[in-house]
Design an enzyme around this catalytic site. Structure first.
Site, PDB file in Angstrom:
ATOM      1  N   ASN A  94      66.684  41.362  63.193  1.00 45.79           N
ATOM      2  CA  ASN A  94      66.162  40.142  63.749  1.00 45.79           C
ATOM      3  C   ASN A  94      65.004  39.220  62.866  1.00 45.79           C
ATOM      4  OD1 ASN A  94      64.723  38.087  66.038  1.00 45.79           O
ATOM      5  ND2 ASN A  94      63.769  39.874  65.735  1.00 45.79           N
ATOM      6  N   GLU A  95      64.734  38.248  62.820  1.00 49.32           N
ATOM      7  CA  GLU A  95      63.656  37.694  61.775  1.00 49.32           C
ATOM      8  C   GLU A  95      63.583  37.935  60.066  1.00 49.32           C
ATOM      9  OE1 GLU A  95      60.159  36.276  63.751  1.00 49.32           O
ATOM     10  OE2 GLU A  95      61.585  34.708  65.350  1.00 49.32           O
ATOM     11  N   TYR A 137      60.516  27.188  68.044  1.00 53.15           N
ATOM     12  CA  TYR A 137      59.382  27.328  69.510  1.00 53.15           C
ATOM     13  C   TYR A 137      58.872  26.249  68.820  1.00 53.15           C
ATOM     14  CZ  TYR A 137      60.107  32.228  69.891  1.00 53.15           C
ATOM     15  OH  TYR A 137      60.388  33.577  70.733  1.00 53.15           O
ATOM     16  N   GLU A 190      65.909  32.593  70.332  1.00 52.47           N
ATOM     17  CA  GLU A 190      64.554  32.151  70.357  1.00 52.47           C
ATOM     18  C   GLU A 190      64.444  30.883  70.695  1.00 52.47           C
ATOM     19  OE1 GLU A 190      61.760  35.061  68.924  1.00 52.47           O
ATOM     20  OE2 GLU A 190      63.502  36.208  68.739  1.00 52.47           O
ATOM     21  N   GLN A 195      61.064  34.017  76.739  1.00 50.30           N
ATOM     22  CA  GLN A 195      61.932  35.138  77.880  1.00 50.30           C
ATOM     23  C   GLN A 195      61.722  34.950  78.907  1.00 50.30           C
ATOM     24  OE1 GLN A 195      60.518  38.710  76.516  1.00 50.30           O
ATOM     25  NE2 GLN A 195      59.884  37.892  74.713  1.00 50.30           N
TER      26      GLN A 195
END
Length: 377
Positions: free
Chosen positions: A56-57, A123, A179, A228
């Site tokens: 992840n990332e 984001y 995300e 989330q």
């Protein structure tokens, strides 16, 4: 919840053996060290495991890796995500940090045959990473820039999608936007590490804009996960001790579920611009789908001051067709639900439309999300 599980293996500080053990623990029926341990812990039957992310990332907090290094690491780790007892696991590689199209290029060049999905994170941050802005205290300039940045998701999907198309023209590999959502400064007085933020009508519009983008590119996007669900970032549910409330974002999810699993319809639509400080964005976004007996059309109207009349030509529509609607709006840009007033922002019946043969005209309220249902039976 009737959800499919999606777990993520640690390739930053974890080992191949650890990931292999987890897969065995979760999915192997019995008779191995890990499956027997699961049984000793009280779970007799294995879980059905649908999705596994390998890292992840990895470009940042997940290891600060180069795409070349991670591509080799991905191939190694995914080898040991075994499919036991007839399970089929959808393997997802760590994708790019928003604009890094080179990461996508390298992963598709080097690891495409071994992946089912490639993730993408983005984001919506109205300010900077150091000072993101308040979730509830903002003016129209911040309102506008937040929505403008939400529209950036479309550019990212197109840019990364074009690279994926070069190596995967049949779109076998899914773009996994696992995300996304708004990210503001934590609420004053809360633990900053918990990333607790309030959720206003602005977030509802950001959510609806994202859904429309995902619908337009649904052949490539296989999954999208807001960040989330409860109490963190753009949450759908906020809790405090025994109390719970539903956020405006929750209500958009609830309104839009009628699109899920239905046939996406192409909408030819031109929006008038919403202008602020010399910049422009489309002020209305539209998406449509149909089932065997219903058509659903969703609208997202961004202008906080003016109504907007929208007309759609719909073949087969006549004055006797049953049409119903729901609307999510409020009288303030920062309207939100609190534990003292948990229903301040919630959907209501909507009737500001006119039906005539072949045409539907809708009067969209300022800053609103509207869902129209047309009975085709």
């Amino acid at each position: 919840l009737e959800c499919e599980p999606y777990i993520c293996g640690n390739v930053g500080s974890g080992t191949v053996q650890e990931l292999a053990d987890w897969i065995e623990y979760i999915t192997f029926p019995k008779g191995t060290p890990m499956s027997d341990w699961r049984i000793q812990n009280g779970k007799q039957e294995p879980w059905d495991l649908t999705y596994v992310g390998v890292g992840n990332e990895s470009w940042g907090c997940g290891g600060n890796m180069t795409p070349e290094y991670y591509a080799d690491l991905y191939k190694r780790y995914q080898t040991y995500v075994r499919e036991f007892a007839g399970q089929t696991i959808y393997k997802i590689a760590c994708g790019a940090n928003s604009n890094d199209v080179n990461w996508t290029k390298v992963l598709m060049e080097r690891a495409a045959p071994w992946m089912d999905g490639l993730s993408l994170h983005y984001y919506t941050v109205p300010g900077t990473w150091e000072k993101k802005g308040s979730a509830t205290e903002f003016d129209e300039d911040e309102w506008f820039i937040t929505l403008k940045k939400a529209y950036e998701m479309e550019r990212l999907v197109v840019d990364h999608g074009e690279i994926m198309d070069r190596y995967d023209p049949d779109k076998r590999i899914g773009m996994i936007i696992d995300e996304w959502g708004t990210w503001y400064d934590p609420e004053p007085g809360t633990n900053p590490g918990f990333l607790y933020q309030q959720n206003t009508l602005r977030d509802a519009l950001v959510c609806a804009l994202h859904f429309h983008i995902f619908h337009r590119h649904c052949q490539r996007i296989h999954m999208a996960n807001i960040a989330q669900t409860v109490n963190v970032l753009q949450a759908m549910v906020l809790t405090e001790d025994e109390k719970m409330l539903l956020t405006p974002t929750y209500h958009v999810f609830h309104m839009f579920q009628v699109h899920q699993e239905e046939e996406a319809l192409e909408v030819e639509f031109v929006s008038t611009p919403y202008e602020r400080s010399g910049e422009k964005i489309p002020q209305v976004s539209v998406s449509a789908s149909r089932s065997s007996d219903k058509m659903h059309i969703s609208f997202c109207h961004l202008n906080p001051h003016e109504q907007n009349e929208v007309s759609l030509a719909i073949e087969g529509l006549d004055a006797e067709t049953k049409v119903t609607g729901r609307v999510l709006t409020a009288d303030r840009m920062n309207a939100h639900n609190t534990f003292d007033d948990p229903h301040a922002v919630q959907p209501a019946e909507f009737q500001q439309f006119a039906v005539k043969p072949g045409e539907l005209t809708i009067e969209l309220p300022p800053m609103s999300v509207v869902m129209i249902t047309i009975d085709l039976a």
